[in-house]
Motif scaffolding. Structure first.
Motif, PDB file in Angstrom:
ATOM      1  N   THR A  26     -17.855 -40.322   8.699  1.00  0.00           N
ATOM      2  CA  THR A  26     -18.016 -40.017   7.269  1.00  0.00           C
ATOM      3  C   THR A  26     -17.182 -41.171   6.929  1.00  0.00           C
ATOM      4  OG1 THR A  26     -18.175 -37.486   7.222  1.00  0.00           O
ATOM      5  CG2 THR A  26     -17.599 -38.774   5.351  1.00  0.00           C
ATOM      6  N   LEU A  27     -15.949 -41.215   7.500  1.00  0.00           N
ATOM      7  CA  LEU A  27     -14.954 -42.433   6.916  1.00  0.00           C
ATOM      8  C   LEU A  27     -15.646 -43.676   7.191  1.00  0.00           C
ATOM      9  CD1 LEU A  27     -11.497 -41.002   8.048  1.00  0.00           C
ATOM     10  CD2 LEU A  27     -12.380 -41.239   5.963  1.00  0.00           C
ATOM     11  N   LEU A  28     -16.245 -43.974   8.440  1.00  0.00           N
ATOM     12  CA  LEU A  28     -16.874 -45.240   8.716  1.00  0.00           C
ATOM     13  C   LEU A  28     -18.105 -45.547   7.788  1.00  0.00           C
ATOM     14  CD1 LEU A  28     -16.968 -44.960  12.418  1.00  0.00           C
ATOM     15  CD2 LEU A  28     -15.760 -46.392  11.061  1.00  0.00           C
ATOM     16  N   HIS A  29     -18.946 -44.400   7.349  1.00  0.00           N
ATOM     17  CA  HIS A  29     -19.896 -44.689   6.246  1.00  0.00           C
ATOM     18  C   HIS A  29     -19.165 -45.000   4.857  1.00  0.00           C
ATOM     19  CE1 HIS A  29     -23.796 -44.089   4.392  1.00  0.00           C
ATOM     20  NE2 HIS A  29     -23.261 -43.334   3.526  1.00  0.00           N
ATOM     21  N   SER A  30     -18.218 -44.207   4.503  1.00  0.00           N
ATOM     22  CA  SER A  30     -17.427 -44.555   3.324  1.00  0.00           C
ATOM     23  C   SER A  30     -16.788 -46.058   3.334  1.00  0.00           C
ATOM     24  CB  SER A  30     -16.453 -43.695   2.830  1.00  0.00           C
ATOM     25  OG  SER A  30     -16.979 -42.223   2.904  1.00  0.00           O
ATOM     26  N   HIS A  31     -16.609 -46.440   4.552  1.00  0.00           N
ATOM     27  CA  HIS A  31     -15.822 -48.018   4.418  1.00  0.00           C
ATOM     28  C   HIS A  31     -17.004 -48.804   4.386  1.00  0.00           C
ATOM     29  CE1 HIS A  31     -13.216 -51.111   5.477  1.00  0.00           C
ATOM     30  NE2 HIS A  31     -13.928 -51.384   6.670  1.00  0.00           N
ATOM     31  N   LYS A  32     -18.127 -48.435   4.839  1.00  0.00           N
ATOM     32  CA  LYS A  32     -19.274 -49.342   4.807  1.00  0.00           C
ATOM     33  C   LYS A  32     -19.748 -49.568   3.479  1.00  0.00           C
ATOM     34  CE  LYS A  32     -24.024 -50.341   6.710  1.00  0.00           C
ATOM     35  NZ  LYS A  32     -24.997 -49.633   7.628  1.00  0.00           N
ATOM     36  N   LYS A  33     -19.803 -48.332   2.766  1.00  0.00           N
ATOM     37  CA  LYS A  33     -20.247 -48.611   1.455  1.00  0.00           C
ATOM     38  C   LYS A  33     -19.221 -49.086   0.268  1.00  0.00           C
ATOM     39  CE  LYS A  33     -23.840 -45.811   1.175  1.00  0.00           C
ATOM     40  NZ  LYS A  33     -25.189 -46.449   0.656  1.00  0.00           N
ATOM     41  N   LEU A  34     -18.004 -49.059   0.644  1.00  0.00           N
ATOM     42  CA  LEU A  34     -16.837 -49.994  -0.019  1.00  0.00           C
ATOM     43  C   LEU A  34     -17.157 -51.332   0.219  1.00  0.00           C
ATOM     44  CD1 LEU A  34     -13.890 -47.566   0.554  1.00  0.00           C
ATOM     45  CD2 LEU A  34     -15.005 -48.024  -1.687  1.00  0.00           C
ATOM     46  N   LEU A  35     -17.223 -51.881   1.449  1.00  0.00           N
ATOM     47  CA  LEU A  35     -17.398 -53.167   1.768  1.00  0.00           C
ATOM     48  C   LEU A  35     -19.114 -53.688   1.023  1.00  0.00           C
ATOM     49  CD1 LEU A  35     -16.908 -53.468   5.584  1.00  0.00           C
ATOM     50  CD2 LEU A  35     -15.527 -54.154   3.880  1.00  0.00           C
ATOM     51  N   GLU A  36     -20.045 -52.963   0.906  1.00  0.00           N
ATOM     52  CA  GLU A  36     -21.128 -53.174   0.076  1.00  0.00           C
ATOM     53  C   GLU A  36     -20.806 -53.287  -1.454  1.00  0.00           C
ATOM     54  OE1 GLU A  36     -24.022 -50.195   0.878  1.00  0.00           O
ATOM     55  OE2 GLU A  36     -24.440 -51.024   2.858  1.00  0.00           O
TER      56      GLU A  36
END
Length: 223
Positions: free
Chosen positions: A165-175
């Motif tokens: 979940t954290l990795l997915h959230s981090h990816k969304k933040l980068l986007e």
């Protein structure tokens, strides 16, 4: 409790029950050679039992006071049981059975000649009970270990899901950061174009005003 003590206790109970059975068998043998061989096996078992008693004593004394007191009390019962077995072996191995019986009666305070077999049954029942208790404790220990292992696996799975979940959230933040950078560049470009257009419009207005002034000047000067 101590798993080490429980292991020694289990071994002792099994050994005590085995020695008690051998004593019963030896007392029924009529062949002297077979009896002596059986007695030799019993004495070897008694030596092994002595070693286990000493190990249990050392382990019990190394524990906290609350656990130590309970285990030492239990150990006294095992020592008494072992002494009874030694007396029984002494009675069986004695060349003079009558003399051995009298010594046993004086030492143990027995009141009848059938007490020996009763003691054997009592020791066997005692050893069986202790063995069952040790087995139950071992099963409880295994059950606790399995429950702990299952809990650990569940925690690891939860941690893995949280990591995903954290990795997915981090990816969304980068986007989102990338989209903000693009929007910022677009707005900066628009602001520059607006500023440039403002100068162009101002220049055109200035040129028109200058042309009007020149036209008016020429008209006025001709008159």
């Amino acid at each position: 409790m101590s798993e080490v003590f429980d292991g020694y206790e289990r071994q002792y109970c099994e050994l005590s029950a085995n020695i008690s059975k051998k004593c019963s068998a030896a007392s029924l043998l009529s062949d002297e050679e077979e009896k002596q061989q059986k007695i030799s096996e019993i004495k070897a078992g008694l030596d092994e039992a002595d070693v286990l008693i000493r190990k249990m004593d050392l382990e019990a004394r190394s524990l906290q006071p609350s656990a130590k007191a309970m285990l030492l009390a239990k150990l006294r019962e095992y020592k008494s049981d072992l002494n009874k077995l030694k007396r029984e072996v002494k009675r069986i191995s004695s060349a003079n059975q009558d003399q051995a019986a009298r010594e046993e009666l004086l030492e143990a305070g027995l009141l009848d000649t059938h007490k020996a077999s009763a003691d054997q049954r009592e020791r066997l029942a005692f050893s069986t009970e202790r063995l069952n208790q040790s087995s139950e404790r071992m099963r409880e220990s295994r059950r606790t270990v399995l429950e702990t292992e299952q809990l650990g696996v569940s925690i690891l799975e939860d941690l893995h899901q949280q990591r995903e979940t954290l990795l997915h959230s981090h990816k969304k933040l980068l986007e989102v950061d990338s989209a903000i950078d693009k929007s910022k560049k677009i707005l900066t470009g628009m602001a520059r174009r607006m500023s440039k257009n403002k100068w162009i419009v101002g220049s055109v207005i200035g040129a028109l005003a200058l042309a009007i002034i020149l036209i008016l000047y020429f008209k006025l000067t001709r008159h």
